[in-house]
Design an enzyme around this catalytic site. Structure first.
Site, PDB file in Angstrom:
ATOM      1  CB  ILE A  34      -5.779   1.338   4.043  1.00  0.00           C
ATOM      2  CG1 ILE A  34      -6.549   2.623   4.280  1.00  0.00           C
ATOM      3  CG2 ILE A  34      -5.878   0.868   2.618  1.00  0.00           C
ATOM      4  CD1 ILE A  34      -5.970   3.822   3.579  1.00  0.00           C
ATOM      5  CG  HIS A 104       4.033  -5.082   1.550  1.00  0.00           C
ATOM      6  ND1 HIS A 104       4.464  -4.596   0.332  1.00  0.00           N
ATOM      7  CD2 HIS A 104       2.845  -5.693   1.304  1.00  0.00           C
ATOM      8  CE1 HIS A 104       3.566  -4.906  -0.602  1.00  0.00           C
ATOM      9  NE2 HIS A 104       2.581  -5.579  -0.035  1.00  0.00           N
TER      10      HIS A 104
HETATM   11  P1  AMP Z   1       0.093  -6.146  -1.908  1.00  0.00           P
HETATM   12  O1  AMP Z   1      -0.854  -6.677  -2.920  1.00  0.00           O
HETATM   13  O2  AMP Z   1       0.735  -7.232  -1.103  1.00  0.00           O
HETATM   14  O3  AMP Z   1       1.113  -5.192  -2.524  1.00  0.00           O
HETATM   15  O4  AMP Z   1      -0.795  -5.343  -0.875  1.00  0.00           O
HETATM   16  C1  AMP Z   1      -0.687  -3.989  -0.611  1.00  0.00           C
HETATM   17  C2  AMP Z   1      -1.561  -3.699   0.576  1.00  0.00           C
HETATM   18  O5  AMP Z   1      -1.351  -2.362   0.975  1.00  0.00           O
HETATM   19  C3  AMP Z   1      -3.070  -3.844   0.335  1.00  0.00           C
HETATM   20  O6  AMP Z   1      -3.585  -4.811   1.240  1.00  0.00           O
HETATM   21  C4  AMP Z   1      -3.617  -2.448   0.610  1.00  0.00           C
HETATM   22  O7  AMP Z   1      -4.878  -2.471   1.248  1.00  0.00           O
HETATM   23  C5  AMP Z   1      -2.531  -1.845   1.491  1.00  0.00           C
HETATM   24  N1  AMP Z   1      -2.430  -0.397   1.467  1.00  0.00           N
HETATM   25  C6  AMP Z   1      -2.332   0.400   0.382  1.00  0.00           C
HETATM   26  N2  AMP Z   1      -2.204   1.687   0.747  1.00  0.00           N
HETATM   27  C7  AMP Z   1      -2.204   1.697   2.110  1.00  0.00           C
HETATM   28  C8  AMP Z   1      -2.093   2.725   3.097  1.00  0.00           C
HETATM   29  N3  AMP Z   1      -1.964   4.009   2.760  1.00  0.00           N
HETATM   30  N4  AMP Z   1      -2.151   2.371   4.395  1.00  0.00           N
HETATM   31  C9  AMP Z   1      -2.298   1.075   4.744  1.00  0.00           C
HETATM   32  N5  AMP Z   1      -2.380   0.062   3.862  1.00  0.00           N
HETATM   33  C10 AMP Z   1      -2.347   0.370   2.563  1.00  0.00           C
END
Ligand code: AMP
Length: 121
Positions: A34, A104
């Protein structure tokens, strides 16, 4: 850390929250981040309930691990970055600045990505 089924990626997997889906099979779902940090920025998540990379590596079956790894390749192919190259990131735990507690992998590409790490926040 036990798995919290209220995390946002669990909600996406259950279809409670929409996502910009790129790929899905029995083992993985992939969708666009996002807040993209590169022209291609896709998150690939396993369908099983795993908190982090280390949780997945320790507890997932060989079939899940193989399926997830193949899904990463399928996403790279679908996003057209196989030839030019790309970067995979799996932020893990507090020092890794992991925000969402469902394992992820970030797949980033579409341009030269520069140094691997920036200064600490
Ligand atoms: P991390 O720091 O590796 O846990 O990154 C989590 C990622 O999830 C971040 O890059 C956010 O921008 C992404 N994110 C959070 N909510 C969403 C969502 N609803 N759809 C897509 N990406 C998301």
């Amino acid at each position: 850390m036990s798995y919290d089924p209220s995390n946002i990626f669990a909600k996406i997997l259950r279809g409670e929250i929409p996502c910009d889906k790129v790929f899905e099979d029995d083992h993985a779902l992939a969708f666009k981040d996002i807040r993209p940090q590169a022209p291609v920025h896709v998150l690939i998540i396993p369908k099983g309930a795993y908190v982090s990379s280390s949780d997945f590596s320790a507890k997932a079956s060989a079939e899940e691990i193989a399926g997830f790894t193949r899904a990463i390749h399928a996403v790279a192919e679908k996003m057209g970055v196989l030839d030019a190259g790309y970067r995979l990131i799996a932020n893990t735990g507090a020092n890794g600045l992991q925000e969402v507690p469902h394992f992820h992998v970030h797949l980033l590409g579409g341009r030269a990505l520069g140094p691997m790490l920036t200064r600490p926040r």
